[in-house]
Structure formats: C-alpha cells, structure tokens
Design a protein around this motif. Structure first.
Motif, PDB file in Angstrom:
ATOM      1  N   PHE A   1     -16.831 -14.752 -37.909  1.00  0.00           N
ATOM      2  CA  PHE A   1     -15.672 -15.539 -38.299  1.00  0.00           C
ATOM      3  C   PHE A   1     -14.543 -14.612 -38.719  1.00  0.00           C
ATOM      4  N   ASN A   2     -13.321 -15.084 -38.476  1.00  0.00           N
ATOM      5  CA  ASN A   2     -12.126 -14.352 -38.845  1.00  0.00           C
ATOM      6  C   ASN A   2     -11.537 -14.986 -40.097  1.00  0.00           C
ATOM      7  N   GLN A   3     -10.873 -14.179 -40.896  1.00  0.00           N
ATOM      8  CA  GLN A   3     -10.247 -14.666 -42.118  1.00  0.00           C
ATOM      9  C   GLN A   3      -8.782 -14.263 -42.137  1.00  0.00           C
ATOM     10  N   THR A   4      -7.908 -15.248 -42.366  1.00  0.00           N
ATOM     11  CA  THR A   4      -6.482 -14.982 -42.522  1.00  0.00           C
ATOM     12  C   THR A   4      -6.019 -15.599 -43.835  1.00  0.00           C
ATOM     13  N   VAL A   5      -5.017 -14.970 -44.447  1.00  0.00           N
ATOM     14  CA  VAL A   5      -4.504 -15.414 -45.733  1.00  0.00           C
ATOM     15  C   VAL A   5      -3.039 -15.773 -45.575  1.00  0.00           C
ATOM     16  N   SER A   6      -2.672 -16.937 -46.079  1.00  0.00           N
ATOM     17  CA  SER A   6      -1.284 -17.387 -46.052  1.00  0.00           C
ATOM     18  C   SER A   6      -0.952 -17.968 -47.420  1.00  0.00           C
ATOM     19  N   GLY A   7      -0.186 -17.231 -48.217  1.00  0.00           N
ATOM     20  CA  GLY A   7       0.109 -17.674 -49.562  1.00  0.00           C
ATOM     21  C   GLY A   7      -1.148 -17.771 -50.388  1.00  0.00           C
ATOM     22  N   ALA A   8      -1.389 -18.947 -50.972  1.00  0.00           N
ATOM     23  CA  ALA A   8      -2.583 -19.144 -51.783  1.00  0.00           C
ATOM     24  C   ALA A   8      -3.779 -19.553 -50.952  1.00  0.00           C
ATOM     25  N   ALA A   9      -3.580 -19.838 -49.660  1.00  0.00           N
ATOM     26  CA  ALA A   9      -4.646 -20.399 -48.823  1.00  0.00           C
ATOM     27  C   ALA A   9      -5.345 -19.320 -48.008  1.00  0.00           C
ATOM     28  N   ILE A  10      -6.654 -19.499 -47.840  1.00  0.00           N
ATOM     29  CA  ILE A  10      -7.465 -18.605 -47.013  1.00  0.00           C
ATOM     30  C   ILE A  10      -8.080 -19.442 -45.898  1.00  0.00           C
ATOM     31  N   PHE A  11      -7.831 -19.054 -44.649  1.00  0.00           N
ATOM     32  CA  PHE A  11      -8.313 -19.806 -43.496  1.00  0.00           C
ATOM     33  C   PHE A  11      -9.357 -18.990 -42.735  1.00  0.00           C
ATOM     34  N   HIS A  12     -10.298 -19.700 -42.115  1.00  0.00           N
ATOM     35  CA  HIS A  12     -11.344 -19.048 -41.342  1.00  0.00           C
ATOM     36  C   HIS A  12     -11.449 -19.718 -39.968  1.00  0.00           C
ATOM     37  N   ARG A  13     -11.822 -18.926 -38.993  1.00  0.00           N
ATOM     38  CA  ARG A  13     -12.188 -19.473 -37.686  1.00  0.00           C
ATOM     39  C   ARG A  13     -13.572 -18.950 -37.326  1.00  0.00           C
ATOM     40  N   ILE A  14     -14.478 -19.886 -37.060  1.00  0.00           N
ATOM     41  CA  ILE A  14     -15.847 -19.553 -36.688  1.00  0.00           C
ATOM     42  C   ILE A  14     -15.925 -19.390 -35.178  1.00  0.00           C
ATOM     43  N   TYR A  15     -16.637 -18.357 -34.724  1.00  0.00           N
ATOM     44  CA  TYR A  15     -16.836 -18.118 -33.295  1.00  0.00           C
ATOM     45  C   TYR A  15     -18.329 -18.033 -32.992  1.00  0.00           C
ATOM     46  N   TYR A  16     -18.736 -18.687 -31.926  1.00  0.00           N
ATOM     47  CA  TYR A  16     -20.057 -18.498 -31.335  1.00  0.00           C
ATOM     48  C   TYR A  16     -19.853 -18.130 -29.872  1.00  0.00           C
ATOM     49  N   GLY A  17     -20.637 -17.173 -29.370  1.00  0.00           N
ATOM     50  CA  GLY A  17     -20.509 -16.797 -27.974  1.00  0.00           C
ATOM     51  C   GLY A  17     -21.712 -16.001 -27.503  1.00  0.00           C
ATOM     52  N   CYS A  18     -21.631 -15.552 -26.260  1.00  0.00           N
ATOM     53  CA  CYS A  18     -22.717 -14.759 -25.685  1.00  0.00           C
ATOM     54  C   CYS A  18     -22.144 -13.750 -24.704  1.00  0.00           C
ATOM     55  N   ILE A  19     -22.949 -12.746 -24.384  1.00  0.00           N
ATOM     56  CA  ILE A  19     -22.594 -11.688 -23.440  1.00  0.00           C
ATOM     57  C   ILE A  19     -23.815 -11.406 -22.573  1.00  0.00           C
ATOM     58  N   PRO A  20     -23.758 -11.693 -21.299  1.00  0.00           N
ATOM     59  CA  PRO A  20     -24.915 -11.400 -20.439  1.00  0.00           C
ATOM     60  C   PRO A  20     -25.057  -9.897 -20.217  1.00  0.00           C
ATOM     61  N   MET A  21     -26.290  -9.439 -20.097  1.00  0.00           N
ATOM     62  CA  MET A  21     -26.537  -8.024 -19.839  1.00  0.00           C
ATOM     63  C   MET A  21     -26.616  -7.715 -18.342  1.00  0.00           C
ATOM     64  N   GLU A  22     -26.472  -8.737 -17.518  1.00  0.00           N
ATOM     65  CA  GLU A  22     -26.335  -8.549 -16.080  1.00  0.00           C
ATOM     66  C   GLU A  22     -25.534  -9.724 -15.523  1.00  0.00           C
ATOM     67  N   ASP A  23     -24.985  -9.565 -14.320  1.00  0.00           N
ATOM     68  CA  ASP A  23     -24.197 -10.640 -13.732  1.00  0.00           C
ATOM     69  C   ASP A  23     -25.016 -11.918 -13.672  1.00  0.00           C
ATOM     70  N   THR A  24     -24.372 -13.032 -14.021  1.00  0.00           N
ATOM     71  CA  THR A  24     -25.101 -14.288 -14.081  1.00  0.00           C
ATOM     72  C   THR A  24     -24.137 -15.455 -13.922  1.00  0.00           C
ATOM     73  N   THR A  25     -24.657 -16.662 -13.979  1.00  0.00           N
ATOM     74  CA  THR A  25     -23.852 -17.876 -13.968  1.00  0.00           C
ATOM     75  C   THR A  25     -24.071 -18.605 -15.280  1.00  0.00           C
ATOM     76  N   ILE A  26     -22.977 -18.936 -15.951  1.00  0.00           N
ATOM     77  CA  ILE A  26     -23.027 -19.645 -17.230  1.00  0.00           C
ATOM     78  C   ILE A  26     -22.179 -20.898 -17.105  1.00  0.00           C
ATOM     79  N   GLY A  27     -22.787 -22.037 -17.343  1.00  0.00           N
ATOM     80  CA  GLY A  27     -22.064 -23.287 -17.253  1.00  0.00           C
ATOM     81  C   GLY A  27     -21.426 -23.512 -15.902  1.00  0.00           C
ATOM     82  N   GLY A  28     -22.059 -23.013 -14.852  1.00  0.00           N
ATOM     83  CA  GLY A  28     -21.543 -23.178 -13.502  1.00  0.00           C
ATOM     84  C   GLY A  28     -20.500 -22.159 -13.103  1.00  0.00           C
ATOM     85  N   LYS A  29     -20.168 -21.217 -13.977  1.00  0.00           N
ATOM     86  CA  LYS A  29     -19.165 -20.197 -13.680  1.00  0.00           C
ATOM     87  C   LYS A  29     -19.813 -18.820 -13.637  1.00  0.00           C
TER      88      LYS A  29
END
Length: 469
Positions: free
Chosen positions: A178-206
């Motif tokens: 997750f990333n954290q950014t600060v704006s004034g008194a507020a602290i915002f986060h963005r959560i990330y989930y992902g993957c990285i194949p170790m060889e060429d493949t098809t994911i979700g039809g792509k």
C-alpha cells in the motif's frame, strides 16, 4: 529433502498496471468451487507464514530456517537431527554475523519484508541490497549456490512502496502493498494486489510476458491497512478492509480529521482470484463501524480454502477497555454463501483475551500484554484451542514456558513476543528483549514449542544479541 508439512505461515518492472480498483457495489456472489484444492508443498505457498512481518520462520522436515529482519538481517538454520544451529552460510572462512551487515556472507539477506519460502527444492527469497533494486534469489537448503533469478526495478510500480509482501505460488509471484500520501491533516492509503508471472503466460484471457506486473485489484482507504494474502489450490485470497475515501475537505486540524474519520463506515472484504479470472470474486463483504480485517495476525485461510478471521471489541464498544469493560474476541468462519459463522467467543467474565496466533484449525489466545512485558518473571498465560472438530477443544491452557529468559541479563526494560505461527502440534515464536545498554542493546530468540499431551516443550532454535553502533 522431504517436503514442507502439509497442513498449515514486495517492486517491479516499470510498466503501467491494469487497475480494477473501484469500490464494489455488489454483494458476495461466491459459489462452491468446483476446482479440487490440493496442497503441493513443492509449488504452493505455506499459509502458516502469512502473518509474519518482522521475521521469516520456515519449516522443512529436516530443519528450520529463521530470518531475523528485525535486528540483524541474517538467515539462521536449526538442524532437527543434530540440534546444531548457525548462520546459513557454507563458507567456513566467513565470519558470518560477527560482522554487522556482512554482505560477503551468504546468510545475510538484509532487512527487506519477509519472503523466504521453500519452492521446488530450494530456498527462495527477495532482497534489496542497495535499497533500490529488488532481487529474486534462490539457494540450496545448505546455503550453497546462491543464485540471482531476476532483478527488478520497482520504480513506477506499486512495489516501490516499502510496505510490500511477496509470495511465490504455482509459478507466479504475488504481491500486496500500500502507498501512503499526506495532505494537510489527512493521511490516505491505496491498497494494491497483483502478480508477476515467472514465464510467459495468459492471465484473464490476456497474454502477459514473464516478469511483467499484472494488477488484480486496488482499493482506497483512509484507515491504516494491513492487507494480507493466502493461498489454496490455484486461488489466491485477499483479505483487507477499506472505506473508499480518497479525499478530505474538512478542517485542517488533527482533532477535526480524526473526529470525521471515526464516522466513516469500513468495509471488510475477502476476494478470491485465480489467473483464469478477469476480475476477483468477492466471497465476503461486510460494512462495519470498525475494521475487522486490519490485523495481520488475525486472518487465515485453511487448507481447504475456508477463510477465518478474528475480531476483538470491548463489551461496550462506546466505552474504553477496562476491568469492567473487557474485550471480547470472536473467531469467525466465512461460509460458501458469503455469510459468517461465529466459531468461538471468549467469555467476558474471564477478562480480556486476544488472538496471539491463528492457524489451520487452531488458535492461540492470551490475556497477557505480550507485546510489552516489563518484568523477566512476568508470566504469559495462553490458551490453545482446536476448532476444526464439532466443538472447540482446549488442548493447552497455562503459562507459556519461558525458561530461556532465566539466563538473560539483569536490567531488561521490556520484552516483545513479536511474531508467531501455530499448527496442530507446534507453536513458533520470535521474541526480542530490550536492554537499552550500549554493549547489550537488544537480544532476540526464535523458540519452538511442541504441543504435547503433557504440555508445551520449549526449544530455543536460535538466539543472539546486538550492540549499539
């Protein structure tokens, strides 16, 4: 080398990520999986290690592998047959951990987030020796033939953020961060989930090339997240909470910001995904006034793909915790229809009890302040409960043996039981002791407890201390 036990305990190429990160409006639509879920110890991530943050504690049938990223960054081993232990380095001329941050030692992995795992007969791990590039490496179980598999530049990807967790499962590198950014008194986060194949493949039809980042989902939240990943069969499970907030236009003071933040409803969500899917499937979703999936040590997915999570709340949620208002801990199981069932609930008459470790069919509870013990004689009472039968069964209740502490130096200021994992017959703990002295700043211990009919049997697998610079 025999396989890892059956039942069970982040940065890359600068390519744009595919986002599917809007807050979902739909309710869970999970249906019973038709795919058989079989654990393959050669290729599958071991969920016992999914809650670890300050260390790695990996078990094989022959040995334990213990990475102390909290204090010195070295990888240690404990041989089950001989009882020998030490830094995992095959070079007899090496001084190992006698030299701080000894980068010439094979056993020095550094301080990056836990990633050590057994995969296809080797130990695999990520390291970041220069603090920028991220390296995927593997080596033999005796520490020989350390090999660089791939080097990543995390710039421009979610894994450039320091809160990353990385897992290898069935030919794919999965990550959460997750990333954290600060704006004034507020602290915002963005959560990330992902993957990285170790060889060429098809994911979700792509088609996706080897070592490319592929985004599974993103979520915005103003609450501090602790996103987790677990695995069963081809599926990865994502457990997290969020509120969907990405901006704040209130008064720019901390008091007003936190008062506003407390009014926000929080969504607890568990998603399931495999590489054939275009979108993750929501299998559990619940909107609460407080987060229930925020704690790393309170989440788990069993070997059959069933999610469990722990929630602790005071008996009167509107009042502070105290002797007259203890905390009640509940263990929930997520059913196939997206509902939750209470598996276990502590009795408020016993006082506050908290989850110390959660595993496949077993939970460890304690009422002791295990994150900050100030006395070397202070007991840590625990209760170990099996919950995979018809009714929860207490298999141990009493003090946690801490015999090793009797040999520690006088003058300790506090002890922390930092990390743990548990299965049917073993409880593993990584703890640190703080002294604050220049010549003996802090000590650390990896301790195994065999859960037997006669109680807990304590074995110190590895230990050491550090001094101040």
């Amino acid at each position: 080398m025999k396989k890892v036990m059956m039942i069970i305990l982040a940065g890359l190429l600068a390519l744009p990520l595919l986002s599917c990160g809007k807050k979902p409006e739909q309710q869970p639509t999970a249906v019973p999986s038709e795919k058989p879920i079989v654990f393959d110890p050669e290729t599958d991530y071991d969920n016992r290690y999914g809650s670890l943050i300050s260390c790695d504690m990996l078990e094989t049938e022959d040995a334990y592998y213990l990475h102390n990223r909290e204090t010195n960054g070295f990888l240690y081993y404990y041989d089950n047959a001989s009882g020998e232990s030490g830094v995992l380095c095959p070079r007899p001329e090496c001084v190992h951990d006698a030299k701080r941050e000894n980068r010439e030692c094979t056993g020095y992995l550094g301080y990056d987030y836990p990633s050590l795992q057994y995969y296809q007969g080797r130990l695999w791990f990520f390291e970041s020796p220069n603090g920028r590039m991220l390296r995927l490496c593997h080596m033999n179980l005796d520490g020989s033939e350390k090999t660089l598999v791939h080097e990543f530049d995390p710039t421009g990807t979610p894994l450039e953020y320091g809160n990353r967790r990385m897992y290898i499962h069935r030919g794919m590198i999965y990550y959460t961060t997750f990333n954290q950014t600060v704006s004034g008194a507020a602290i915002f986060h963005r959560i990330y989930y992902g993957c990285i194949p170790m060889e060429d493949t098809t994911i979700g039809g792509k088609k996706v090339r080897a070592w490319e980042c592929y985004s599974i989902l993103e979520r915005d939240t103003i609450h501090m997240p602790q996103p987790s990943m677990y695995f069963a069969g081809d599926y990865c499970y994502m457990l997290y909470d969020y509120d969907g907030v990405a901006d704040y236009d209130g008064a720019n003071t901390e008091e007003d910001y936190y008062a506003w933040k407390r009014t926000l409803p929080v969504t607890d969500e568990i998603d399931r995904w495999d590489p054939t899917m275009t979108e993750p499937e929501i299998i559990y979703q619940s909107e609460e006034t407080y987060p229930m999936l925020f704690n790393y040590r309170g989440k788990y997915v069993s070997s059959d793909g069933t999610p469990y999570f722990v929630s602790t709340q005071t008996l009167d949620p509107e009042q502070p915790e105290g002797e007259d208002n203890p905390s009640v801990t509940r263990l929930y199981r997520v059913e196939k229809d997206g509902s939750r069932t209470t598996v276990l609930e502590t009795d408020p008459a016993e006082g506050s009890l908290y989850s110390f470790a959660l595993g496949d069919g077993v939970i460890v509870l304690t009422g002791a302040p295990f994150m900050n013990l100030t006395s070397i004689t202070e007991p840590v009472d625990i209760r170990i409960v099996r919950f995979d039968g018809d009714e929860p069964e207490v298999i141990y209740e009493g003090p946690l043996p801490l015999e090793y502490r009797s040999g520690l130096r006088i003058g300790i200021k506090h002890m922390r039981l930092e990390e743990s994992w548990v299965d049917g017959d073993t409880l593993m703990i990584f703890g640190t002791e703080y002294y604050g002295k220049k010549d003996y700043y802090r000590s650390w211990h990896f301790v195994k407890y065999d859960i037997t009919p006669d109680g807990l049997r304590e074995t110190v697998l590895s230990e050491g201390f550090e001094v101040q610079f």
